[in-house]
Design a protein around this motif. Structure first.
Motif, mmCIF file in Angstrom:
data_model
loop_
_atom_site.group_PDB
_atom_site.id
_atom_site.type_symbol
_atom_site.label_atom_id
_atom_site.label_comp_id
_atom_site.label_asym_id
_atom_site.label_seq_id
_atom_site.Cartn_x
_atom_site.Cartn_y
_atom_site.Cartn_z
ATOM 1 N N ALA A 20 43.026 -4.118 -74.132
ATOM 2 C CA ALA A 20 43.129 -4.292 -72.618
ATOM 3 C C ALA A 20 43.814 -3.008 -72.675
ATOM 4 O O ALA A 20 44.576 -2.557 -73.452
ATOM 5 C CB ALA A 20 43.596 -5.811 -72.708
ATOM 6 N N THR A 21 44.047 -2.205 -71.721
ATOM 7 C CA THR A 21 45.074 -1.396 -71.294
ATOM 8 C C THR A 21 45.820 -0.967 -69.663
ATOM 9 O O THR A 21 45.025 -1.582 -68.620
ATOM 10 C CB THR A 21 44.433 0.051 -71.506
ATOM 11 O OG1 THR A 21 44.999 0.882 -71.049
ATOM 12 C CG2 THR A 21 42.837 -0.214 -70.699
ATOM 13 N N LYS B 197 47.547 -9.051 -72.255
ATOM 14 C CA LYS B 197 48.261 -7.517 -72.019
ATOM 15 C C LYS B 197 50.260 -7.530 -71.350
ATOM 16 O O LYS B 197 50.953 -6.637 -72.137
ATOM 17 C CB LYS B 197 47.653 -6.376 -71.184
ATOM 18 C CG LYS B 197 47.782 -5.230 -71.235
ATOM 19 C CD LYS B 197 47.796 -4.723 -72.760
ATOM 20 C CE LYS B 197 47.854 -3.190 -72.637
ATOM 21 N NZ LYS B 197 48.623 -2.361 -74.233
ATOM 22 N N LEU B 198 50.085 -8.015 -70.252
ATOM 23 C CA LEU B 198 51.087 -8.433 -69.843
ATOM 24 C C LEU B 198 52.624 -8.506 -70.681
ATOM 25 O O LEU B 198 53.820 -7.899 -70.811
ATOM 26 C CB LEU B 198 51.248 -9.434 -68.966
ATOM 27 C CG LEU B 198 50.933 -8.403 -67.471
ATOM 28 C CD1 LEU B 198 50.986 -9.049 -66.278
ATOM 29 C CD2 LEU B 198 51.223 -6.967 -67.379
ATOM 30 N N ASP C 282 40.048 -17.455 -73.776
ATOM 31 C CA ASP C 282 39.310 -17.080 -72.770
ATOM 32 C C ASP C 282 39.083 -15.746 -72.134
ATOM 33 O O ASP C 282 40.659 -15.180 -71.567
ATOM 34 C CB ASP C 282 40.409 -18.235 -71.424
ATOM 35 C CG ASP C 282 39.158 -17.939 -70.796
ATOM 36 O OD1 ASP C 282 38.335 -16.681 -70.749
ATOM 37 O OD2 ASP C 282 38.377 -17.968 -69.395
ATOM 38 N N PRO C 283 38.611 -14.999 -72.180
ATOM 39 C CA PRO C 283 38.342 -13.452 -72.509
ATOM 40 C C PRO C 283 39.330 -13.296 -70.854
ATOM 41 O O PRO C 283 40.175 -12.126 -70.462
ATOM 42 C CB PRO C 283 36.671 -13.700 -72.015
ATOM 43 C CG PRO C 283 36.779 -14.043 -72.833
ATOM 44 C CD PRO C 283 36.988 -14.691 -72.652
ATOM 45 N N GLY C 284 39.355 -14.000 -69.748
ATOM 46 C CA GLY C 284 39.632 -14.403 -68.786
ATOM 47 C C GLY C 284 41.716 -14.280 -68.738
ATOM 48 O O GLY C 284 42.773 -14.323 -67.508
ATOM 49 N N ASP C 285 42.105 -14.021 -70.046
ATOM 50 C CA ASP C 285 43.190 -13.950 -69.740
ATOM 51 C C ASP C 285 44.257 -13.695 -70.759
ATOM 52 O O ASP C 285 45.095 -13.280 -70.437
ATOM 53 C CB ASP C 285 44.015 -15.861 -71.489
ATOM 54 C CG ASP C 285 43.428 -16.699 -70.274
ATOM 55 O OD1 ASP C 285 43.527 -17.085 -69.470
ATOM 56 O OD2 ASP C 285 43.440 -17.556 -71.533
ATOM 57 N N LEU C 286 43.091 -11.864 -70.395
ATOM 58 C CA LEU C 286 42.993 -11.111 -71.485
ATOM 59 C C LEU C 286 44.402 -10.237 -70.328
ATOM 60 O O LEU C 286 45.087 -9.825 -70.964
ATOM 61 C CB LEU C 286 41.995 -9.927 -71.141
ATOM 62 C CG LEU C 286 41.913 -9.094 -72.385
ATOM 63 C CD1 LEU C 286 42.583 -8.748 -73.574
ATOM 64 C CD2 LEU C 286 41.229 -8.131 -72.561
#
Length: 115
Positions: free
Chosen positions: A50-51, A17-18, A9-13
Motif C-alpha cells: 500500500a502507498t 496503511k492509514l 482481508d485484502p480489502g482492509d489494506l
C-alpha cells in the motif's frame, strides 16, 4: 519484515496503511520519519504493498491509498518489476517472501480456503 496471523482481508489494506501512517507520524522526530512502515499482503501470485503515492502502475483503493503489485510470483519464485524498489527487488527479500508465501499456502490448506 513481519508476517502475521490470522489472515487479513485484502480489502482492509487502506485502513491498515492509514494506521501505519499514523504510527510513522507518532514516532517522527522534528517532523522527520524515524521508521518507514510498508504494509501489504502476500498472495499465491503476488506481493501487494500500500502507498499514498499515485503512479501509472498503481491502483486506487480508497481514502487516498493505492495498491502496487511489487513482486510477482513467476517461474517458482517472487520476481521484481521494473518499478520495484531496489530493497524489495533483491534476492534476500524475494527469498524471504517465497518463505512467507509457503507459510501462507499452508494456512490456506489449514482453513480449506483458496487464494
Amino acid at each position: 519484515i513481519w508476517s502475521f496471523e490470522p489472515l487479513i482481508d485484502p480489502g482492509d489494506l487502506p485502513a491498515l496503511k492509514l494506521s501505519t501512517n499514523e504510527m510513522e507520524q507518532r514516532w517522527a522526530l522534528a517532523g522527520r520519519r524515524t521508521v518507514n512502515l510498508d504494509c501489504g499482503y502476500v498472495s499465491l501470485a503476488k506481493l501487494v504493498l500500500a502507498t499514498t503515492k499515485n503512479h501509472g502502475h498503481r491502483i486506487y483503493l480508497a481514502r487516498g491509498i493505492y495498491a502496487e503489485v511489487t513482486l510477482s510470483y513467476r517461474g517458482g519464485a517472487f520476481r521484481p518489476w521494473p518499478w520495484t524498489y531496489p530493497d524489495y527487488a533483491g534476492d534476500h527479500y524475494c527469498t524471504m517472501f517465497d518463505r512467507i508465501r509457503a507459510r501462507y499456502k499452508a494456512q490456506l490448506r489449514d482453513v480449506g480456503a483458496q487464494d
